[in-house]
Design a protein around this motif. Structure first.
Motif, PDB file in Angstrom:
ATOM      1  N   PHE A 153      65.072  92.442 -27.664  1.00  0.00           N
ATOM      2  CA  PHE A 153      66.175  92.573 -28.615  1.00  0.00           C
ATOM      3  C   PHE A 153      66.248  91.409 -29.595  1.00  0.00           C
ATOM      4  O   PHE A 153      66.769  91.556 -30.694  1.00  0.00           O
ATOM      5  CB  PHE A 153      67.501  92.766 -27.873  1.00  0.00           C
ATOM      6  N   ILE A 154      65.722  90.263 -29.208  1.00  0.00           N
ATOM      7  CA  ILE A 154      65.695  89.122 -30.131  1.00  0.00           C
ATOM      8  C   ILE A 154      64.764  89.438 -31.294  1.00  0.00           C
ATOM      9  O   ILE A 154      65.134  89.296 -32.465  1.00  0.00           O
ATOM     10  CB  ILE A 154      65.278  87.828 -29.412  1.00  0.00           C
ATOM     11  N   ILE A 195      75.627 102.483 -42.006  1.00  0.00           N
ATOM     12  CA  ILE A 195      75.493 103.032 -40.647  1.00  0.00           C
ATOM     13  C   ILE A 195      76.844 103.186 -39.948  1.00  0.00           C
ATOM     14  O   ILE A 195      76.903 103.478 -38.755  1.00  0.00           O
ATOM     15  CB  ILE A 195      74.528 102.193 -39.786  1.00  0.00           C
ATOM     16  N   GLU A 196      77.902 102.955 -40.707  1.00  0.00           N
ATOM     17  CA  GLU A 196      79.272 103.129 -40.195  1.00  0.00           C
ATOM     18  C   GLU A 196      79.570 102.220 -39.001  1.00  0.00           C
ATOM     19  O   GLU A 196      80.110 102.637 -37.976  1.00  0.00           O
ATOM     20  CB  GLU A 196      79.532 104.594 -39.851  1.00  0.00           C
ATOM     21  N   ARG A 197      79.199 100.955 -39.173  1.00  0.00           N
ATOM     22  CA  ARG A 197      79.502  99.913 -38.191  1.00  0.00           C
ATOM     23  C   ARG A 197      80.087  98.725 -38.942  1.00  0.00           C
ATOM     24  O   ARG A 197      80.066  98.677 -40.165  1.00  0.00           O
ATOM     25  CB  ARG A 197      78.235  99.474 -37.434  1.00  0.00           C
ATOM     26  N   PHE A 243      73.327  94.576 -27.976  1.00  0.00           N
ATOM     27  CA  PHE A 243      72.209  95.497 -28.098  1.00  0.00           C
ATOM     28  C   PHE A 243      72.702  96.788 -28.737  1.00  0.00           C
ATOM     29  O   PHE A 243      73.805  97.250 -28.430  1.00  0.00           O
ATOM     30  CB  PHE A 243      71.600  95.810 -26.734  1.00  0.00           C
ATOM     31  N   CYS A 244      71.900  97.366 -29.590  1.00  0.00           N
ATOM     32  CA  CYS A 244      72.332  98.604 -30.243  1.00  0.00           C
ATOM     33  C   CYS A 244      71.845  99.818 -29.453  1.00  0.00           C
ATOM     34  O   CYS A 244      70.832  99.756 -28.747  1.00  0.00           O
ATOM     35  CB  CYS A 244      71.859  98.657 -31.687  1.00  0.00           C
ATOM     36  N   SER A 245      72.564 100.901 -29.597  1.00  0.00           N
ATOM     37  CA  SER A 245      72.199 102.150 -28.942  1.00  0.00           C
ATOM     38  C   SER A 245      71.044 102.802 -29.707  1.00  0.00           C
ATOM     39  O   SER A 245      70.715 102.401 -30.833  1.00  0.00           O
ATOM     40  CB  SER A 245      73.395 103.104 -28.929  1.00  0.00           C
ATOM     41  N   THR A 291      72.307 104.116 -32.999  1.00  0.00           N
ATOM     42  CA  THR A 291      72.469 103.065 -34.007  1.00  0.00           C
ATOM     43  C   THR A 291      71.106 102.611 -34.524  1.00  0.00           C
ATOM     44  O   THR A 291      70.939 102.383 -35.722  1.00  0.00           O
ATOM     45  CB  THR A 291      73.264 101.879 -33.444  1.00  0.00           C
ATOM     46  N   LEU A 292      70.123 102.506 -33.640  1.00  0.00           N
ATOM     47  CA  LEU A 292      68.786 102.113 -34.068  1.00  0.00           C
ATOM     48  C   LEU A 292      68.225 103.108 -35.081  1.00  0.00           C
ATOM     49  O   LEU A 292      67.652 102.716 -36.106  1.00  0.00           O
ATOM     50  CB  LEU A 292      67.850 102.005 -32.865  1.00  0.00           C
ATOM     51  N   VAL A 293      68.409 104.389 -34.832  1.00  0.00           N
ATOM     52  CA  VAL A 293      67.941 105.420 -35.766  1.00  0.00           C
ATOM     53  C   VAL A 293      68.697 105.317 -37.086  1.00  0.00           C
ATOM     54  O   VAL A 293      68.098 105.416 -38.168  1.00  0.00           O
ATOM     55  CB  VAL A 293      68.077 106.833 -35.145  1.00  0.00           C
ATOM     56  N   ARG A 294      69.994 105.080 -37.026  1.00  0.00           N
ATOM     57  CA  ARG A 294      70.787 104.904 -38.254  1.00  0.00           C
ATOM     58  C   ARG A 294      70.293 103.710 -39.063  1.00  0.00           C
ATOM     59  O   ARG A 294      70.192 103.771 -40.283  1.00  0.00           O
ATOM     60  CB  ARG A 294      72.263 104.715 -37.919  1.00  0.00           C
ATOM     61  N   VAL A 295      70.003 102.598 -38.381  1.00  0.00           N
ATOM     62  CA  VAL A 295      69.505 101.399 -39.055  1.00  0.00           C
ATOM     63  C   VAL A 295      68.162 101.698 -39.715  1.00  0.00           C
ATOM     64  O   VAL A 295      67.941 101.351 -40.878  1.00  0.00           O
ATOM     65  CB  VAL A 295      69.385 100.210 -38.078  1.00  0.00           C
TER      66      VAL A 295
END
Length: 87
Positions: free
Chosen positions: A6-7, A31-33, A47-49, A52-56
């Motif tokens: 994650f780093i 990404i609506e965060r 850590f992102c879900s 969220t990773l797909v949105r990013v």
């Protein structure tokens, strides 16, 4: 078992975001965060879900593989055209 670094993921998100001239606030809005949440992800404080990773990835116009490349093994970059030819 393979674990996500994650780093490095956060550093890669930040590097791509900056290269594309996008602020944390702009990415967060896309990404609506919150901007604070994006800061936490980029510093591996949180850590992102997968969602969220797909949105990013979509917001940065890159693949999830591009973001996760440091955590993947045995990967080969294949263009959509090459992939379609396989199918």
């Amino acid at each position: 078992m393979l674990q996500t670094n994650f780093i490095l993921l956060g550093q890669r998100i930040r590097a791509i975001r900056i290269k594309k001239g996008i602020t944390q606030m702009e990415l967060a809005e896309r990404i609506e965060r919150s901007a604070a949440y994006m800061s936490y992800v980029e510093t591996a404080y949180k850590f992102c879900s997968l969602d969220t990773l797909v949105r990013v990835a979509n917001a940065l116009n890159v693949s999830t593989d591009d973001l996760l490349v440091d955590s993947l093994s045995n990967t080969v970059k294949v263009s959509n055209h090459e992939f379609a030819a396989i199918l």
